[in-house]
Design a protein around this motif. Sequence first.
Motif, mmCIF file in Angstrom:
data_model
loop_
_atom_site.group_PDB
_atom_site.id
_atom_site.type_symbol
_atom_site.label_atom_id
_atom_site.label_comp_id
_atom_site.label_asym_id
_atom_site.label_seq_id
_atom_site.Cartn_x
_atom_site.Cartn_y
_atom_site.Cartn_z
ATOM 1 N N ARG A 179 0.830 -1.200 0.000
ATOM 2 C CA ARG A 179 0.000 0.000 0.000
ATOM 3 C C ARG A 179 0.875 1.265 0.000
ATOM 4 O O ARG A 179 0.594 2.248 -0.705
ATOM 5 N N ALA A 180 1.987 1.247 0.757
ATOM 6 C CA ALA A 180 2.886 2.422 0.795
ATOM 7 C C ALA A 180 3.561 2.624 -0.556
ATOM 8 O O ALA A 180 3.720 3.755 -1.033
ATOM 9 N N GLU A 181 3.974 1.507 -1.188
ATOM 10 C CA GLU A 181 4.610 1.628 -2.499
ATOM 11 C C GLU A 181 3.654 2.234 -3.516
ATOM 12 O O GLU A 181 4.021 3.066 -4.342
ATOM 13 N N ARG A 182 2.364 1.792 -3.461
ATOM 14 C CA ARG A 182 1.401 2.317 -4.424
ATOM 15 C C ARG A 182 1.142 3.814 -4.188
ATOM 16 O O ARG A 182 0.968 4.603 -5.130
ATOM 17 N N VAL A 183 1.102 4.227 -2.918
ATOM 18 C CA VAL A 183 0.891 5.659 -2.618
ATOM 19 C C VAL A 183 2.060 6.488 -3.132
ATOM 20 O O VAL A 183 1.888 7.548 -3.744
ATOM 21 N N ALA A 184 3.308 5.954 -2.903
ATOM 22 C CA ALA A 184 4.486 6.700 -3.377
ATOM 23 C C ALA A 184 4.502 6.751 -4.894
ATOM 24 O O ALA A 184 4.829 7.786 -5.499
ATOM 25 N N ALA A 185 4.148 5.653 -5.537
ATOM 26 C CA ALA A 185 4.142 5.650 -7.002
ATOM 27 C C ALA A 185 3.096 6.620 -7.548
ATOM 28 O O ALA A 185 3.309 7.307 -8.553
ATOM 29 N N ALA A 186 1.936 6.707 -6.840
ATOM 30 C CA ALA A 186 0.904 7.613 -7.304
ATOM 31 C C ALA A 186 1.344 9.059 -7.179
ATOM 32 O O ALA A 186 1.091 9.884 -8.063
ATOM 33 N N GLU B 3 3.928 9.761 -9.892
ATOM 34 C CA GLU B 3 3.308 9.884 -11.198
ATOM 35 C C GLU B 3 2.547 11.203 -11.318
ATOM 36 O O GLU B 3 2.458 11.801 -12.385
ATOM 37 N N ALA B 4 1.931 11.627 -10.188
ATOM 38 C CA ALA B 4 1.238 12.907 -10.230
ATOM 39 C C ALA B 4 2.209 14.056 -10.515
ATOM 40 O O ALA B 4 1.883 14.996 -11.225
ATOM 41 N N GLU B 5 3.393 13.953 -9.898
ATOM 42 C CA GLU B 5 4.379 14.981 -10.143
ATOM 43 C C GLU B 5 4.868 14.954 -11.581
ATOM 44 O O GLU B 5 5.125 15.983 -12.195
ATOM 45 N N GLU B 6 5.050 13.783 -12.111
ATOM 46 C CA GLU B 6 5.557 13.666 -13.471
ATOM 47 C C GLU B 6 4.471 13.906 -14.515
ATOM 48 O O GLU B 6 4.742 14.013 -15.704
ATOM 49 N N GLY B 7 3.223 13.972 -14.075
ATOM 50 C CA GLY B 7 2.137 14.247 -15.000
ATOM 51 C C GLY B 7 1.671 13.021 -15.774
ATOM 52 O O GLY B 7 1.201 13.153 -16.906
ATOM 53 N N LEU B 8 1.837 11.870 -15.188
ATOM 54 C CA LEU B 8 1.373 10.648 -15.857
ATOM 55 C C LEU B 8 -0.137 10.556 -15.764
ATOM 56 O O LEU B 8 -0.753 10.976 -14.787
ATOM 57 N N SER B 9 -0.741 9.938 -16.760
ATOM 58 C CA SER B 9 -2.203 9.790 -16.773
ATOM 59 C C SER B 9 -2.618 8.520 -16.045
ATOM 60 O O SER B 9 -1.810 7.611 -15.815
ATOM 61 N N ALA B 10 -3.878 8.470 -15.676
ATOM 62 C CA ALA B 10 -4.408 7.307 -14.938
ATOM 63 C C ALA B 10 -4.356 6.030 -15.748
ATOM 64 O O ALA B 10 -4.000 4.971 -15.225
ATOM 65 N N PRO B 11 -4.676 6.045 -17.036
ATOM 66 C CA PRO B 11 -4.578 4.782 -17.801
ATOM 67 C C PRO B 11 -3.183 4.228 -17.824
ATOM 68 O O PRO B 11 -2.999 3.023 -17.736
#
Length: 384
Positions: free
Chosen positions: A313-320, A323-331
Amino acid sequence: MYESAVQNLIDELGRLPGVGPKSAQRIAFYILDAEAEEMQKLTDAITRVKKTVSFCEICGNVSETKLCTICRDESRDVTALCVVEESKDVVAIERTRSFTGRYHVLGGSINPLAGIGPEQLRIRELVARLSDERINELILAMDPNLEGEATATYLSRLLVPIGIRVSRLASGLPVGGDLEYADEITLGRALEGRRVISEGNRALTDNSAQDFEAAIEKEAQQKLAEEVESKPRTRWSGSMFDDLGADSNAPENQQDTDQHKPPRGEQSDLNGPLLEAEVEEAGLEAQEEVTQDLPAEEAPAQPVPGELSPEERAERVAAAAFEAEEGLSAPETEEADTSGEARQAQERREAYEQKLDELKKTPLRTVAPTIPPIPGKTYVNPWT
């Protein structure tokens, strides 16, 4: 020609019915060669018969008294009267033990060629006996020849005005005879006097053809059900994995089973389910050992199926967040998660297949059972 005494004896013996000149000659010389005592017994028997034996006053049967034994028997049925030609016919019918009535002997049959007519027979005595109202049936038991048929026809026409029931002995095929050797008259009378075995109910049915087809179909279904019930059970081939392979694709006989057997020294594919179960049990046992070695405080809680661990769960939060910082899309994020899970599943599959190959190479440690051989079959031990 012989001497007068011998020739006279031969001539007298030749007058007997059924005795010809040669037979009379043989009997005469037998009498000459026999002892005098035996011939005296024969002479006494002939003399006694002529002196003591006469005919019954009622029925005309031979008897030493005025009434014969049958007429003196009170237990005989007085309602039935059987008419015969000679006294010997009475003995023949009595041997059957099927008739319990009384008899009337005519003393012969109508034969115009021999000068015997109704006046020479005891027909008047028969009509006088029928005045007894207790007699209900008259059975005509004459010989089935020309003279017998003439006598039976004459009596049947004569007794019609009396109103008594008149019957005739049945004539037809003899017991043990062949149909092809029977004459036309005998076979015709057999057909006329046939007996009904079953009346039948064909007149009550609307469509006999459909009923017959339905009966045939029902019988076929019954035979099929009996064959299914009586089908023999498959013999045990000696393998402990027979139940695992029991499906619709199983071989129908032992010959097909022998063709699909693996070579000796190698395990069959039927061990796959058993090996998978052993792998799962081995993984569970290893996990239980690790859990038991940890203290009670450090023992991990049992995970809930489908729930992520704190680290994941912590890894997924950090990855999210990254990705938000890098501007990655949800898909794109979902595709990355899917590829990671697929990689983990592929690694687990490879580890499982490697473990499965190792188990397949390891021979089973099951003790081979002692199985008696089947007669006429070549037994192959799967454990060797």
